[in-house]
Design an enzyme around this catalytic site. Sequence first.
Site, mmCIF file in Angstrom:
data_model
loop_
_atom_site.group_PDB
_atom_site.id
_atom_site.type_symbol
_atom_site.label_atom_id
_atom_site.label_comp_id
_atom_site.label_asym_id
_atom_site.label_seq_id
_atom_site.Cartn_x
_atom_site.Cartn_y
_atom_site.Cartn_z
ATOM 1 C CB CYS A 337 56.463 47.152 -99.491
ATOM 2 S SG CYS A 337 56.367 47.440 -101.256
ATOM 3 C CD1 TRP A 340 59.728 40.630 -101.096
ATOM 4 C CD2 TRP A 340 59.791 42.094 -102.774
ATOM 5 N NE1 TRP A 340 59.536 39.937 -102.256
ATOM 6 C CE2 TRP A 340 59.578 40.812 -103.312
ATOM 7 C CE3 TRP A 340 59.866 43.177 -103.651
ATOM 8 C CZ2 TRP A 340 59.436 40.570 -104.679
ATOM 9 C CZ3 TRP A 340 59.737 42.942 -105.007
ATOM 10 C CH2 TRP A 340 59.521 41.661 -105.507
ATOM 11 C CG HIS A 341 61.053 46.780 -103.923
ATOM 12 N ND1 HIS A 341 59.896 46.762 -103.183
ATOM 13 C CD2 HIS A 341 60.657 46.744 -105.225
ATOM 14 C CE1 HIS A 341 58.859 46.711 -103.999
ATOM 15 N NE2 HIS A 341 59.288 46.694 -105.232
ATOM 16 N N GLY A 342 64.978 45.468 -101.643
ATOM 17 C CA GLY A 342 66.429 45.400 -101.551
ATOM 18 C C GLY A 342 66.907 45.677 -100.144
ATOM 19 C CG PHE A 496 63.953 44.136 -106.628
ATOM 20 C CD1 PHE A 496 65.016 44.867 -106.123
ATOM 21 C CD2 PHE A 496 63.098 44.739 -107.517
ATOM 22 C CE1 PHE A 496 65.210 46.184 -106.502
ATOM 23 C CE2 PHE A 496 63.263 46.056 -107.895
ATOM 24 C CZ PHE A 496 64.330 46.777 -107.384
#
Lengths: 496, 78
Positions: A337, A340-342, A496
């Site tokens: 997670c 996924w954001h960066g 993102f």
Amino acid sequence: MFDYTKILELLKFNADDPLFFNSSLFLFLFVGFLLFYSLISHKKIFRVASLLLFSFYFYYRSGGIYVLLLLLCSLLSYTTGILIFRSPAEWKKKVFMILGILANLSVLFYFKYTNFFIEVYGNFSGKSLQPMDIILPIGISFFTFKALSYIIDVYLEKIDAEYNILDFTLYISFFANLLAGPIDRAGQFIKQIKQDFVLTESYIGRATFLIMSGLIKKDVIADYIGLNFVDRVFDDPLRFTGVENLMAVYAYALRIYCDFSGYSDLAIGIALLLGFRLMDNFNSPYKAQSVAEFWRRWHISLSSWLQDYLFKPMQMSMRRMRIFGNALAVLITFLVCGLWHGASWTFIAWGGIHGLLMAVSMFTKPVRDYFYNKTGLGKLRIVGVMRTVITFHLIAFAWVIFSASSFEKAIDVYSQIFVFFHSEVFMQFVTAMPQIVILIALGYLMHFAPARLEQKCIELVTASPIVVKALILAIVIWTAAQVRSADLQPFIYFQF
Amino acid sequence: MISKELKQVILKELKLDDFDIQDETTADQIPGWDSLNHLNVILAVEKFFDVRFSNKEILRLQDIGELQKLVDSKLAGK
């Protein structure tokens, strides 16, 4: 003489000026499209074709040539779905699913993570490696996740493959949720494409409320406190006392919520006007009494995606390990997670913190439950409030790492709060920045207000005549434009 | 139709005295059946009926009626 070249210039791809929902150009284009759409929407083929054309133009305006990548992702997932669905043998279904997942993930990894892994490899090997010249296609994390959920759902036989290529492409590329979600599921969305177009009074009322709410959250609260306060403190935390740093932590928690849930409100409202009900994405997340509950209320379309397609398969594979399997699956899910954001260690650390908090909570739950049952404290309202306050602070302090450009910056914020607090500065801060304090207070008041109040507002807007709706909306747009800074601030989740 | 045995296994695992479980009841409608407890319920069902589910069989379940059908198919194949 009218200068058409200027208009053409405005309509052309511009990476520096994406088509934000709160920009005047989008408002102008969308109102024009909506008028046209209302004339042709009775015929399904015209409705789908016009939505596809508008969606692909919308993506081209912000993503340029990457519009072809969006098309490729759609075609690839469409074909994979049919291949899985038509294969009689289980092993063939599995092979096609894995190939479909790998193809989508390869695209995502190449554009989003190549340079991060080059940097990591360079650091570990001690070699000086040049990053590649890769521009991240806007919204790629969102549309590839929609494609992945479709492929897995077809494999699991939760849904049938979609044979209508236009309907499927519209699911992947629908402009309202294309760039930053909600990450809708094919089963729910494609069904709506096939239904007749309906625009009820309730849709219009809810859409008007959501668009107003989105503009206020984004333009009036998020951007104002972000630009005028949070960014200044977080850019150089050592110049400020602990009081200002702590206020910036609270302000950032509000800012990211207003920024992203404001975007989601706009997306859901815009989709409603076109007859589509998108997934809910936020449900007053800071009211949560545990980190796990926070994730059931925050970015719901992503957290439920991760739960269904990553956590549950891992959990079931490790089910003989019982609670240890659960804890490991949670930890891995939240590291992913974060990633996924960066593509950065700060995002991974942020995800890791959330995963660890939840894993610890799993192991301590039996003891806590026993304690609350024995003492009867669990039923007290004040204990619930305390849980909410503690959960909020855990999440707000974790946001510092999420928002920081480096770990050093995050440590500076924490150290100022814990060793250089200077409580006497608080009154000076209030008198020096009254607008910021009022907006933070107002933002949290709106957030913690009972849900029935929001429902009441929606009912009031729905019941009001169309002229009143238009008038209220115009006042909100005007107010937002007055507060808005000269340059539109990008939605945080666009990166993102 | 949900069998008495399956209902009892679920209620016992979730420490519930009683709950109306129908074919179309979903896990999130039953108190205590969250994503973490999901694992315990599945393990309890496997143990009670002495059956083994594949990951795909579990992941595709959408309601308790489908879990009942899965248990029935496993028992029939024994």
